[in-house]
Design an enzyme around this catalytic site. Structure first.
Site, PDB file in Angstrom:
ATOM      1  CE1 TYR A 134       6.312  -4.636   5.350  1.00  0.00           C
ATOM      2  CE2 TYR A 134       6.681  -5.415   2.988  1.00  0.00           C
ATOM      3  CZ  TYR A 134       5.821  -5.000   4.208  1.00  0.00           C
ATOM      4  OH  TYR A 134       4.588  -5.017   3.696  1.00  0.00           O
ATOM      5  CE  LYS A 162       5.237  -1.368   4.196  1.00  0.00           C
ATOM      6  NZ  LYS A 162       4.631  -1.732   3.022  1.00  0.00           N
TER       7      LYS A 162
END
EC number: 4.3.3.7
Length: 299
Positions: A134, A162
């Site tokens: 992320y 992400k």
């Protein structure tokens, strides 16, 4: 496990006393299932993870796993500023039944790219859960660069990223690493349609807390290459996305959830939505209802 489509970064509902509201939590989870959400994240930044006690983290994750009962994947936000603590948190999430860990780059400490590689490899090698990288530089103070992702994406336990940076060049660079065992996911609602039309696998979304059916519809259209319809729906969603950026996340989304009767407020140092935006919140709430109704019927 292959993550794709509309994935919700869940907000954490509190009651008027500032305690977890588990009834509201279950209603939020049901809203996600009803709207077609394809995975959820518990205790990410939208879920005010930094404000949760260990016992609350455990309770939220355990209850989500039990409520969802395998119907969609449950990811746990386990990223902390230290590698050993992140491994410990990820192990706890595994015991509680999470399917994967969403692990933000270590906030505040600003490691080198070599440090990020060592951090993520140690966590993946530990093997407690599959890892989703992320990257959100605006919150962490550091940027997980594409060349660093290239060093990580071949690990069998690192299953995706992400990416919250909005620049198309960043998404294009990451899409080179997309594979059957590595998903590239947008972490930015306003540019998620563009990312998916370029080839991204889906979005980990804030907006889908209140727009689960609309975000699922957007993902289905974009991932199917139906560009005109996807862009048309995306244009309808942009005012909602804009509202969700008027103050730091999750302040605006929790204001909208409260108007839906799900939760009451945040924990300090976050404050409720400023009164200057009250009328805008009411207007967007009406837009949300219309979009959800239309997209639920279109599904």
């Amino acid at each position: 496990m292959r993550l794709s489509g509309s994935i919700t970064a869940l907000a954490t509902p509190f009651d008027v006393a500032g305690e977890l509201d588990l009834d509201a939590w279950e209603r939020l989870l049901q809203q996600q299932l009803d709207g077609g959400t394809q995975a959820v994240v518990v205790a990410g930044s939208t879920g005010e993870a930094a404000a949760l006690y260990d016992a609350e983290f455990d309770l939220l994750l355990r209850s989500a796993v039990e409520f969802i009962a395998g119907r969609i994947p449950v990811l746990a936000g386990t990223g902390l500023s230290n590698t050993a603590k992140t491994i410990e948190q990820t192990r706890r999430a595994a015991v509680l039944g999470a399917d994967a860990a969403l692990i933000v780059s270590p906030p505040y400490v600003r490691p080198t790219q070599a440090g990020l590689i060592a951090h993520y490899l140690d966590i993946a090698d530990d093997g407690a859960l599959p890892v989703v990288l992320y990257n959100v530089p605006g919150r962490t103070g550091g940027d997980l660069l594409p060349e660093t992702v290239a060093e990580l994406c071949g690990h069998s336990r690192i299953i995706g990223i992400k990416e919250a940076r909005a620049e198309p060049e960043r998404m294009d660079a990451l899409l080179r690493f997309k594979a059957n065992d590595f998903a590239v996911l947008s972490g930015d609602d306003p540019t998620a349609c563009r990312a998916m039309l370029a080839g991204a696998d889906g979005v980990i979304s804030v907006a889908s807390n209140v727009l689960p059916a609309a975000m699922r519809r957007l993902c289905d259209l974009a991932r199917a290459g139906n560009a005109d319809a996807a862009r048309q729906l995306d244009a309808q969603l942009q005012p909602s996305f804009d509202f969700m950026g008027v103050e730091p996340n999750p302040i605006p989304i929790k204001a909208l959830l409260e108007l839906q009767g799900i939760g009451r407020g945040l924990r300090l140092p976050l404050l409720p939505l400023s009164k200057a935006y009250s009328d805008a919140a009411s207007s967007i709430a009406a837009t949300v209802r219309e979009l959800e109704s239309a997209c639920a019927h279109a599904a």
